[in-house]
Design an enzyme around this catalytic site. Sequence first.
Site, PDB file in Angstrom:
ATOM      1  N   LYS A 196     -12.073   0.952  -0.611  1.00 47.92           N
ATOM      2  CA  LYS A 196     -11.118   1.611  -1.504  1.00 47.92           C
ATOM      3  C   LYS A 196     -11.733   1.729  -2.899  1.00 47.92           C
ATOM      4  O   LYS A 196     -12.641   2.523  -3.069  1.00 47.92           O
ATOM      5  CB  LYS A 196      -9.779   0.901  -1.416  1.00 47.92           C
ATOM      6  CG  LYS A 196      -9.181   1.263  -0.043  1.00 47.92           C
ATOM      7  CD  LYS A 196      -7.985   0.534   0.399  1.00 47.92           C
ATOM      8  CE  LYS A 196      -7.601   1.080   1.785  1.00 47.92           C
ATOM      9  NZ  LYS A 196      -6.857   0.132   2.582  1.00 47.92           N
ATOM     10  N   HIS A 255      -5.914  -2.932  -1.901  1.00 46.17           N
ATOM     11  CA  HIS A 255      -5.679  -1.881  -2.908  1.00 46.17           C
ATOM     12  C   HIS A 255      -5.807  -2.410  -4.333  1.00 46.17           C
ATOM     13  O   HIS A 255      -5.540  -1.693  -5.285  1.00 46.17           O
ATOM     14  CB  HIS A 255      -4.294  -1.261  -2.718  1.00 46.17           C
ATOM     15  CG  HIS A 255      -4.192  -0.459  -1.474  1.00 46.17           C
ATOM     16  ND1 HIS A 255      -4.634   0.841  -1.383  1.00 46.17           N
ATOM     17  CD2 HIS A 255      -3.752  -0.792  -0.241  1.00 46.17           C
ATOM     18  CE1 HIS A 255      -4.446   1.288  -0.155  1.00 46.17           C
ATOM     19  NE2 HIS A 255      -3.908   0.313   0.555  1.00 46.17           N
ATOM     20  N   SER A 301       0.792  -1.227   0.000  1.00 44.93           N
ATOM     21  CA  SER A 301       0.000   0.000   0.000  1.00 44.93           C
ATOM     22  C   SER A 301       0.826   1.279   0.000  1.00 44.93           C
ATOM     23  O   SER A 301       0.305   2.337  -0.332  1.00 44.93           O
ATOM     24  CB  SER A 301      -0.957  -0.011   1.193  1.00 44.93           C
ATOM     25  OG  SER A 301      -0.267  -0.304   2.386  1.00 44.93           O
TER      26      SER A 301
HETATM   27  C1  LIG Z   1      -6.833  -0.094   3.995  1.00 42.76           C
HETATM   28  C2  LIG Z   1      -6.292  -1.463   4.149  1.00 42.76           C
HETATM   29  C3  LIG Z   1      -6.926  -2.397   4.965  1.00 42.76           C
HETATM   30  C4  LIG Z   1      -8.079  -2.029   5.839  1.00 42.76           C
HETATM   31  O1  LIG Z   1      -9.253  -1.853   5.142  1.00 42.76           O
HETATM   32  P1  LIG Z   1     -10.410  -0.940   5.779  1.00 42.76           P
HETATM   33  O2  LIG Z   1     -11.630  -1.389   5.085  1.00 42.76           O
HETATM   34  O3  LIG Z   1     -10.025   0.463   5.493  1.00 42.76           O
HETATM   35  O4  LIG Z   1     -10.433  -1.237   7.251  1.00 42.76           O
HETATM   36  C5  LIG Z   1      -6.431  -3.675   4.991  1.00 42.76           C
HETATM   37  N1  LIG Z   1      -5.342  -4.017   4.269  1.00 42.76           N
HETATM   38  C6  LIG Z   1      -4.698  -3.140   3.496  1.00 42.76           C
HETATM   39  C7  LIG Z   1      -3.512  -3.577   2.704  1.00 42.76           C
HETATM   40  C8  LIG Z   1      -5.146  -1.828   3.422  1.00 42.76           C
HETATM   41  O5  LIG Z   1      -4.482  -0.945   2.686  1.00 42.76           O
END
Ligand SMILES: *Cc1c(COP(=O)(O)O)cnc(C)c1O
Length: 393
Positions: free
Chosen positions: A240, A209, A181
């Site tokens: 996302k 992502h 990320s």
């Molecule tokens: C943002 C993210 C999460 C968490 O997801 P949310 O729905 O925002 O809690 C988990 N893993 C990765 C790699 C992320 O970037």
Amino acid sequence: MSELLTRITQELESLGEQGLLRCRRTVSRKPGGWCEVDGRRLRDFASNDYLGLSLDPRLIASAREAAAEYGAGSGGSQLVVGRSPWHARLESRLAQFESREAALLFPTGFAANVGTITALAGPGDLICSDRLNHASLIDGCRLSGAEVYIYDHDRLAELESCLSTAKQNRRKLIVTDGVFSMDGVVAPLPELCSLADRYSADLLVDEAHATGVFGRRGRGVAELLGVEDRVAVRVGTLSKAIGSAGGFVTGNRLLIDWLWNRARTQIFSTAAPPAACAAACAAIDIIEKEPARRERLFSLSQRLRQGIAALGLETVRGGQGPIVPVILHAPRSAVLVARRMEEQGFLVGAMRPPSVPAGTSRLRIGVMAVHEAEDIVDLLDALEKATTAELAV
Ligand SMILES: *Cc1c(COP(=O)(O)O)cnc(C)c1O
């Protein structure tokens, strides 16, 4: 002042001295990749809303209808009363979208990782976890009580030697982000699948992502690299590219039955609102029907990467897709350059420890499919100005 508050005060001061203090601000996100901060209209290059779907009228209409029919909140965990028809519909939609037998929703992606890892591994087991994994994977590993081995994905021989010396009868799990990320680099999934096969381990891939972004049909890095059938556990987020909120796991029916019975973060936490599920269903339809959004996202991202290289700025090699880092090393430099970008009309992330390893503070630029080609040109111009002036250290 109590001892606790005295200690916190000192630690906050120390964060401030290191340039690591984070401030809170209010952002109003607008359609077309814009946002408003402190009354100023900025180009949004800081969000994870890669396809621009969170402000798509179709998602909003779908959420509005679901809220009118089923309420603003879900009323409880899925297990008790929180599983509305929209939750059921979204779970089957996700399973179908990823061609898996079944899917399970979690309140967030963070909860999906923590709940899944702790349900699958415990004391006596071995988890191999990539050094760059997201905090929620790290916390899941810690909380599980399993032995955790941290590996680097560019040194898989070390991972192999750990797996080969682990006792045969130990349960072994390899966990990785699909795309890292903060780096925008894709994990070596085919190699990890081979190692998992060779040493009887299971692979968990967090596609947070990547869902909606990578792969011909937007099913993530597992699709991109042709290993969808070899990944035992796929985690995703609805927050996302899907533009809503909530997390999910897909896999075979037995896995999902087990998580339904054992994953504490969905048993003991209120389900996401029905409106979030309805919006996510609308998003998946769009992701399937409008591949041009993904193509545009990749071509804009590619232009940005080339421009950054042409400016002689440091990025992470081998990146692909919408996450584009510019490495500035010192936390203060990242904050300073982000502020100069904002003065020129661009909102970008300034990522500092603990989000990234010490010494690698950076801008994290998030491209969106709703940006224009000329936004990229203007962003690069601004970046050149922001980085040629003196950088504080
Ligand atoms: C943002 C993210 C999460 C968490 O997801 P949310 O729905 O925002 O809690 C988990 N893993 C990765 C790699 C992320 O970037």
